[in-house]
Design a protein around this motif. Structure first.
Motif, short mmCIF file in Angstrom:
data_model
loop_
_atom_site.label_atom_id
_atom_site.label_comp_id
_atom_site.label_asym_id
_atom_site.label_seq_id
_atom_site.Cartn_x
_atom_site.Cartn_y
_atom_site.Cartn_z
N ILE A 1 0.87 -1.17 0.00
CA ILE A 1 0.00 0.00 0.00
C ILE A 1 0.91 1.22 0.00
CG2 ILE A 1 -1.80 1.28 1.21
CD1 ILE A 1 -2.58 -1.33 2.60
N THR A 2 0.74 2.10 -0.97
CA THR A 2 1.60 3.28 -1.06
C THR A 2 0.81 4.52 -1.42
OG1 THR A 2 3.58 4.21 -2.13
CG2 THR A 2 2.16 2.83 -3.49
N ASP A 3 1.31 5.65 -0.98
CA ASP A 3 0.74 6.93 -1.40
C ASP A 3 1.36 7.30 -2.74
OD1 ASP A 3 -0.29 9.53 -1.54
OD2 ASP A 3 0.01 9.88 0.60
N VAL A 4 0.62 8.05 -3.57
CA VAL A 4 1.20 8.56 -4.81
C VAL A 4 2.37 9.49 -4.48
CG1 VAL A 4 0.80 10.10 -6.77
CG2 VAL A 4 -0.84 8.30 -6.26
N ARG A 5 2.15 10.37 -3.52
CA ARG A 5 3.16 11.37 -3.17
C ARG A 5 3.90 10.94 -1.91
NH1 ARG A 5 -0.03 17.13 -4.12
NH2 ARG A 5 -0.50 16.78 -6.32
N MET A 6 5.24 10.91 -2.01
CA MET A 6 6.06 10.53 -0.86
C MET A 6 7.29 11.43 -0.82
SD MET A 6 5.90 6.33 -0.95
CE MET A 6 6.41 6.15 0.76
N PRO A 7 7.94 11.53 0.34
CA PRO A 7 9.19 12.28 0.42
C PRO A 7 10.24 11.64 -0.49
CG PRO A 7 8.30 11.84 2.61
CD PRO A 7 7.51 11.01 1.64
N ILE B 1 -0.74 -4.28 -5.56
CA ILE B 1 -0.32 -2.91 -5.25
C ILE B 1 -1.57 -2.04 -5.12
CG2 ILE B 1 0.95 -0.88 -6.02
CD1 ILE B 1 2.80 -2.73 -7.56
N LEU B 2 -1.72 -1.41 -3.98
CA LEU B 2 -2.84 -0.51 -3.72
C LEU B 2 -2.28 0.90 -3.52
CD1 LEU B 2 -5.83 -0.01 -3.19
CD2 LEU B 2 -5.47 -0.71 -0.82
N VAL B 3 -2.63 1.79 -4.43
CA VAL B 3 -2.13 3.16 -4.40
C VAL B 3 -3.20 4.10 -3.87
CG1 VAL B 3 -1.26 5.08 -5.80
CG2 VAL B 3 -0.54 2.74 -6.31
N LEU B 4 -2.80 4.97 -2.97
CA LEU B 4 -3.70 5.97 -2.40
C LEU B 4 -3.34 7.34 -2.95
CD1 LEU B 4 -3.66 4.85 1.35
CD2 LEU B 4 -5.24 4.14 -0.46
N SER B 5 -4.36 8.17 -3.20
CA SER B 5 -4.12 9.50 -3.74
C SER B 5 -5.11 10.48 -3.13
CB SER B 5 -4.26 9.50 -5.27
OG SER B 5 -4.04 10.78 -5.80
N ASP C 1 -5.78 11.61 -13.85
CA ASP C 1 -5.80 10.67 -14.96
C ASP C 1 -4.43 10.10 -15.27
OD1 ASP C 1 -8.34 11.60 -14.98
OD2 ASP C 1 -8.42 12.03 -17.12
N ALA C 2 -3.40 10.96 -15.22
CA ALA C 2 -2.06 10.51 -15.57
C ALA C 2 -1.60 9.43 -14.60
CB ALA C 2 -1.08 11.68 -15.56
N TYR C 3 -1.87 9.60 -13.32
CA TYR C 3 -1.50 8.60 -12.34
C TYR C 3 -2.22 7.29 -12.64
CZ TYR C 3 0.29 12.45 -9.42
OH TYR C 3 0.97 13.52 -8.93
N GLU D 1 -0.83 0.38 -16.62
CA GLU D 1 -0.02 -0.09 -17.73
C GLU D 1 0.24 -1.59 -17.64
OE1 GLU D 1 1.14 1.24 -20.57
OE2 GLU D 1 -0.16 2.93 -20.07
N SER D 2 0.46 -2.09 -16.42
CA SER D 2 0.71 -3.51 -16.22
C SER D 2 -0.42 -4.10 -15.39
CB SER D 2 2.04 -3.72 -15.51
OG SER D 2 2.23 -5.07 -15.19
N THR D 3 -0.95 -5.23 -15.82
CA THR D 3 -2.12 -5.80 -15.13
C THR D 3 -1.90 -7.26 -14.74
OG1 THR D 3 -3.11 -6.43 -17.25
CG2 THR D 3 -3.68 -4.26 -16.36
N SER D 4 -0.65 -7.66 -14.56
CA SER D 4 -0.39 -9.06 -14.26
C SER D 4 -0.74 -9.42 -12.82
CB SER D 4 1.08 -9.40 -14.54
OG SER D 4 1.93 -8.49 -13.86
N GLY D 5 -0.81 -8.44 -11.93
CA GLY D 5 -1.18 -8.68 -10.55
C GLY D 5 -2.29 -7.75 -10.13
N GLY D 6 -2.71 -7.85 -8.88
CA GLY D 6 -3.78 -6.99 -8.41
C GLY D 6 -3.37 -5.53 -8.37
N ILE D 7 -4.29 -4.67 -8.75
CA ILE D 7 -4.03 -3.22 -8.78
C ILE D 7 -5.21 -2.49 -8.16
CG2 ILE D 7 -3.99 -1.22 -10.31
CD1 ILE D 7 -1.31 -2.37 -10.11
N GLY D 8 -4.92 -1.50 -7.33
CA GLY D 8 -5.98 -0.67 -6.77
C GLY D 8 -5.58 0.78 -6.76
N TYR D 9 -6.56 1.65 -6.96
CA TYR D 9 -6.34 3.10 -6.92
C TYR D 9 -7.51 3.70 -6.15
CZ TYR D 9 -5.41 7.86 -8.65
OH TYR D 9 -5.12 9.19 -8.75
N LEU D 10 -7.21 4.16 -4.94
CA LEU D 10 -8.26 4.68 -4.07
C LEU D 10 -7.92 6.09 -3.61
CD1 LEU D 10 -8.94 1.66 -1.66
CD2 LEU D 10 -10.23 2.29 -3.71
N LEU D 11 -8.94 6.91 -3.47
CA LEU D 11 -8.76 8.21 -2.84
C LEU D 11 -8.61 7.98 -1.33
CD1 LEU D 11 -11.35 10.37 -4.79
CD2 LEU D 11 -8.92 10.01 -5.27
#
Length: 203
Positions: free
Chosen positions: A41-47, A70-74, A79-81, A87-97
């Motif tokens: 689980i990662t944020d889009v923006r990090m130090p 991979i679960l991305v938080l934003s 759209d660009a993110y 781009e790659s869909t071989s494993g689980g992908i999530g994009y949540l606010l």
């Protein structure tokens, strides 16, 4: 840091093992490569730059570990993110606010879908993309109801959940899904459901 610690606490109480909790992209890459987890689980923006470090780290992780969830938080719909993430869909992908984390049951369900190899996109992201791109490309051939079904598919819902949400029968949902596959020219033999969702999100 508060969000990170809060997430770790939520996951721990839900029975998940939190192997590491880190605050920057370089450390994230290091700990994942040293001790690969089931899901990141990662944020889009990090130090240090607070731009797209987390997203670039996610792409690097996906390159090294294609099957890892991979679960991305934003904070915002970007759209660009989203395009880069899909781009790659071989494993689980999530994009949540990030607001979705406050809905603990929904957040944990989304995490489970990603861990199982599914694709989950925040409903608010789906709604905004639908409003922006209703008449774009191959989606123009879909009826309003088919677009609605496809939007719910993009949220990670199965047919029974879609039927419940739209107050229709599962047979009706199956018919709509079949029409979507046909109009998007998705052939048998592939994961057409994922392909349809990706076509929708990328457009």
């Amino acid at each position: 840091m508060l969000l990170r610690e809060g997430l770790a606490s939520i996951l721990d109480r839900a029975g998940h093992e939190v192997r590491d909790s880190v605050g920057d992209a370089d450390t994230l890459l290091a700990v994942v490569r040293k001790n690969p987890p089931d899901v990141v689980i990662t944020d889009v923006r990090m130090p240090p730059g607070h731009s797209d470090e987390g997203l670039r780290a996610a792409a690097a992780i996906r390159a090294d570990f294609p099957a890892m969830g991979i679960l991305v938080l934003s904070q915002y719909v970007a759209d660009a993110y989203l395009s880069s993430l899909l781009e790659s869909t071989s494993g689980g992908i999530g994009y949540l606010l990030k607001d979705r984390v406050g809905h603990v049951t929904e957040f944990l369900a989304s995490l489970d879908r990603v861990a199982d190899g599914g694709t989950v996109v925040d409903p608010e992201v789906v709604r905004q993309l639908l409003a922006r791109r209703r008449d774009d490309g191959p989606l123009a051939a879909l009826t309003p109801r088919e677009l609605e079904v496809l939007a719910l598919m993009a949220e990670g819902r199965v047919n029974s959940s879609i039927a419940e949400q739209l107050v229709v029968s599962e047979a009706a949902v199956r018919k709509h899904v079949g029409n979507i596959f046909a109009k998007l020219q998705l052939e048998e033999g592939h994961d057409r459901r994922v392909s349809a969702v990706l076509t929708y999100l990328r457009r």
